[in-house]
Enzyme design. Structure first.
Site, PDB file in Angstrom:
ATOM      1  CD  GLU A 106      -3.050  -1.141   2.123  1.00  0.00           C
ATOM      2  OE1 GLU A 106      -4.129  -1.718   2.044  1.00  0.00           O
ATOM      3  OE2 GLU A 106      -2.660  -0.849   3.385  1.00  0.00           O
ATOM      4  CB  CYS A 116       3.051   7.317   3.589  1.00  0.00           C
ATOM      5  SG  CYS A 116       3.341   6.206   5.062  1.00  0.00           S
ATOM      6  CB  CYS A 131       6.698  -5.256   8.786  1.00  0.00           C
ATOM      7  SG  CYS A 131       8.172  -4.685   9.683  1.00  0.00           S
ATOM      8  CB  CYS A 173       5.741  -2.900  16.405  1.00  0.00           C
ATOM      9  SG  CYS A 173       7.582  -2.693  15.944  1.00  0.00           S
ATOM     10  CB  CYS A 187       2.651  -1.988  13.815  1.00  0.00           C
ATOM     11  SG  CYS A 187       2.869  -1.797  12.305  1.00  0.00           S
ATOM     12  CB  CYS A 223       0.748   5.767  11.761  1.00  0.00           C
ATOM     13  SG  CYS A 223       1.048   7.428  11.267  1.00  0.00           S
TER      14      CYS A 223
HETATM   15  N1  SAH Z   1       8.981   0.472   9.865  1.00  0.00           N
HETATM   16  C1  SAH Z   1       9.192   1.786  10.197  1.00  0.00           C
HETATM   17  C2  SAH Z   1       8.504   2.463   9.233  1.00  0.00           C
HETATM   18  C3  SAH Z   1       6.926   2.230   8.817  1.00  0.00           C
HETATM   19  S1  SAH Z   1       6.016   2.620  10.615  1.00  0.00           S
HETATM   20  C4  SAH Z   1       9.158   2.086  11.464  1.00  0.00           C
HETATM   21  O1  SAH Z   1       8.477   1.416  12.507  1.00  0.00           O
HETATM   22  O2  SAH Z   1       9.639   3.310  12.111  1.00  0.00           O
HETATM   23  C5  SAH Z   1       5.721   4.270  10.597  1.00  0.00           C
HETATM   24  C6  SAH Z   1       5.262   4.759  11.744  1.00  0.00           C
HETATM   25  O3  SAH Z   1       3.714   4.401  12.304  1.00  0.00           O
HETATM   26  C7  SAH Z   1       5.996   4.059  13.044  1.00  0.00           C
HETATM   27  O4  SAH Z   1       6.575   5.044  13.837  1.00  0.00           O
HETATM   28  C8  SAH Z   1       5.395   3.211  13.776  1.00  0.00           C
HETATM   29  O5  SAH Z   1       5.655   2.747  14.932  1.00  0.00           O
HETATM   30  C9  SAH Z   1       4.095   3.816  13.850  1.00  0.00           C
HETATM   31  N2  SAH Z   1       2.798   2.988  13.930  1.00  0.00           N
HETATM   32  C10 SAH Z   1       2.808   1.585  13.708  1.00  0.00           C
HETATM   33  N3  SAH Z   1       1.333   1.314  13.987  1.00  0.00           N
HETATM   34  C11 SAH Z   1       0.814   2.382  14.600  1.00  0.00           C
HETATM   35  C12 SAH Z   1      -0.400   2.453  14.986  1.00  0.00           C
HETATM   36  N4  SAH Z   1      -1.411   1.346  15.248  1.00  0.00           N
HETATM   37  N5  SAH Z   1      -0.929   3.425  15.425  1.00  0.00           N
HETATM   38  C13 SAH Z   1      -0.053   4.859  15.410  1.00  0.00           C
HETATM   39  N6  SAH Z   1       1.308   4.687  14.983  1.00  0.00           N
HETATM   40  C14 SAH Z   1       1.633   3.355  14.702  1.00  0.00           C
HETATM   41 FE1  SF4 Z   2       7.466  -3.019  11.117  1.00  0.00          FE
HETATM   42 FE2  SF4 Z   2       5.168  -1.897  11.866  1.00  0.00          FE
HETATM   43 FE3  SF4 Z   2       7.060  -2.294  13.726  1.00  0.00          FE
HETATM   44 FE4  SF4 Z   2       7.249  -0.128  11.583  1.00  0.00          FE
HETATM   45  S1  SF4 Z   2       6.062  -0.233  13.407  1.00  0.00           S
HETATM   46  S2  SF4 Z   2       8.868  -1.982  12.279  1.00  0.00           S
HETATM   47  S3  SF4 Z   2       6.212  -1.329  10.004  1.00  0.00           S
HETATM   48  S4  SF4 Z   2       5.981  -3.910  12.582  1.00  0.00           S
END
Ligand code: SAH
Ligand code: SF4
Length: 423
Positions: free
Chosen positions: A127, A140, A147, A151, A154, A396
């Site tokens: 996406e 973006c 991934c 996390c 996420c 995000c």
């Molecule tokens: N993998 C990279 C970049 C993609 S994520 C990283 O983790 O930095 C982009 C941002 O969105 C990151 O700061 C991530 O922690 C945040 N993010 C992920 N899931 C989220 C959620 N459910 N609500 C708000 N921010 C989120």
């Molecule tokens: Fe991967 Fe989501 Fe963690 Fe970014 S926030 S490193 S996209 S699992």
């Protein structure tokens, strides 16, 4: 071979310590045997033209012309390359293609945010999101399908399979966005190659452009696909390519410490770090990569980041999770850590965006404000990021492809059918 093999999710921590070396020749694989030129730098295009039969001098000249049409003008058909001999154009089209990711679905949020579900030539979905603001438009961009990092807050991290995107699939997102927004510099298509660089630069910096900024914050961890992300961003930053300033590009990492120095040196874009917690216990839980590269190591790598200064601060992203990481003490500890490492920092507070089955809730607006105030009072900028495109799951952490959602839905339906058959 380009590293496009599917990687199964191994567990809570990705076993891949750094980018895989030497796996990419930059070429996006295609079933019809033609070579997709998108993602390739000028010297590589010249090599391919020479391999296809042009003499070295002709190959170099043609590569220069084609490169300009591809990346600077956004042309997606060899027939439109008016300074290339008419007989040469079909020769090119037989051997090469000018690819774009396929658009499977385009969605428009009520707040103007747009999300595209895209598909690679070999059938993997990912996406891309465009977020328009009054004074800028931010694209973006995704670096991987899924991934590996899991996390806990996420949605992308719950995808079952991951594949690195190629340079072509990464720069292709920016090119596709320019197509969709109608934003290639018009120029005079009949104009020859002797167009002055000043003239071109003027077209690019003209006011009123929609796409002004890029954030590597879509699906995936960009520093686990370092080579391809670097090669793609070099095409984006090249003055004769997409010509976007490195100051308008931000790469976000969850903290892949061993790759951060190279990121600063070889790409040189702004850095954003997904910090999200200030204690080992909490960060270990919500960003499992922390068990490998801890907070101190990460902040030291930030302090050493080439190019960071008070004029170019590092952004610390901090997702606000109710009762997890949002107390006054957390805010004060955040300030202390940023001071301890003397970081040119700004903090970006991200209200948690929910997704089905997510194990957390967003902090209350009052809590977010209080947290922000504490950081602000210490002299560090800490704005709260306004969630965008929540109605189309574009905010995000909400990215997860429809294909994968469908698979789940499909699985549920199959399970129900099975259940019904047993009764
Ligand atoms: N993998 C990279 C970049 C993609 S994520 C990283 O983790 O930095 C982009 C941002 O969105 C990151 O700061 C991530 O922690 C945040 N993010 C992920 N899931 C989220 C959620 N459910 N609500 C708000 N921010 C989120
Ligand atoms: Fe991967 Fe989501 Fe963690 Fe970014 S926030 S490193 S996209 S699992």
């Amino acid at each position: 071979m380009t590293d496009t093999a599917l990687m199964p999710i191994p567990g809570p921590i990705d076993p891949v310590p750094v980018a895989r070396p030497g796996v990419s020749d930059g070429i996006t694989p295609r079933a019809d045997g033609r070579v997709d030129l998108i993602g390739l730098p000028r010297p590589r295009i010249a090599e391919l033209f020479a391999e296809a039969g042009l003499d070295a001098k002709a190959a170099k000249l043609r590569a220069k012309q084609v490169y300009h049409w591809l990346y600077h003008r956004g042309v997606s058909d060899f027939a439109a390359m008016t300074d290339i001999a008419k007989t040469m154009r079909p020769w090119l089209a037989e051997r090469f293609v000018i690819g774009r990711p396929e658009v499977v679905e385009a969605q428009h949020s009520t707040d103007g945010t747009r999300k595209w579900l895209l598909r690679t030539a070999d059938g993997h979905d990912f996406e891309m999101v465009f977020i328009p603001d009054a004074d800028r438009g931010t694209l973006c961009v995704s670096s991987q399908v899924g991934c590996t990092l899991n996390c806990r807050f996420c949605h992308t991290g719950t995808m079952r399979l991951v594949r690195n995107l190629t340079p072509g699939e990464i720069v292709g997102q920016v090119m596709l966005a320019r197509d969709e927004l109608g934003e290639w510099p018009q120029g005079n298509m009949a104009r020859q190659m002797d167009v002055s660089e000043e003239e071109d630069a003027a077209e690019y910096s003209a006011d009123g452009r929609l796409l002004t900024n890029i954030v590597m914050m879509g699906m995936g961890e960009p520093l686990y696909n370092f080579d391809n992300v670097r090669d793609a961003l070099q095409l984006v930053m090249d003055g004769d390519g997409l010509a976007l300033s490195k100051r308008r590009i931000t790469l976000s990492t969850s903290g892949v410490v061993p790759m951060m120095e190279r990121c600063g040196e070889e790409i040189g874009v702004n850095l954003a770090v997904s910090l999200h917690a200030v204690t080992k216990a909490v960060r270990d839980e919500i960003v499992p990569l922390n068990r490998k590269y801890g907070i101190e190591q990460l902040l030291q790598a930030c302090a050493d980041y080439p190019g960071a200064s008070n004029a170019r601060r590092i952004t610390f992203e901090y997702v606000m999770l109710k009762g997890m990481n949002d107390s006054d003490e957390d805010a004060r500890e955040l300030v202390r850590l940023l001071r301890q490492y003397d970081l040119p920092a700004k903090v970006n507070l991200i209200p948690f965006n929910p997704w089905p089955g997510a194990p957390y809730e967003c902090s209350t607006p009052e809590r977010v404000r209080r947290f922000s105030d504490i950081v602000f009072e210490a002299g560090i900028s800490a704005p709260v990021r306004t969630p965008r495109g929540r109605d189309i799951d574009a905010a995000c952490g909400q990215l997860k492809t429809a294909a994968e959602k469908k698979t789940r839905a499909e699985l549920d339906r199959l399970a129900e059918e099975k259940q019904a058959a047993l009764q």
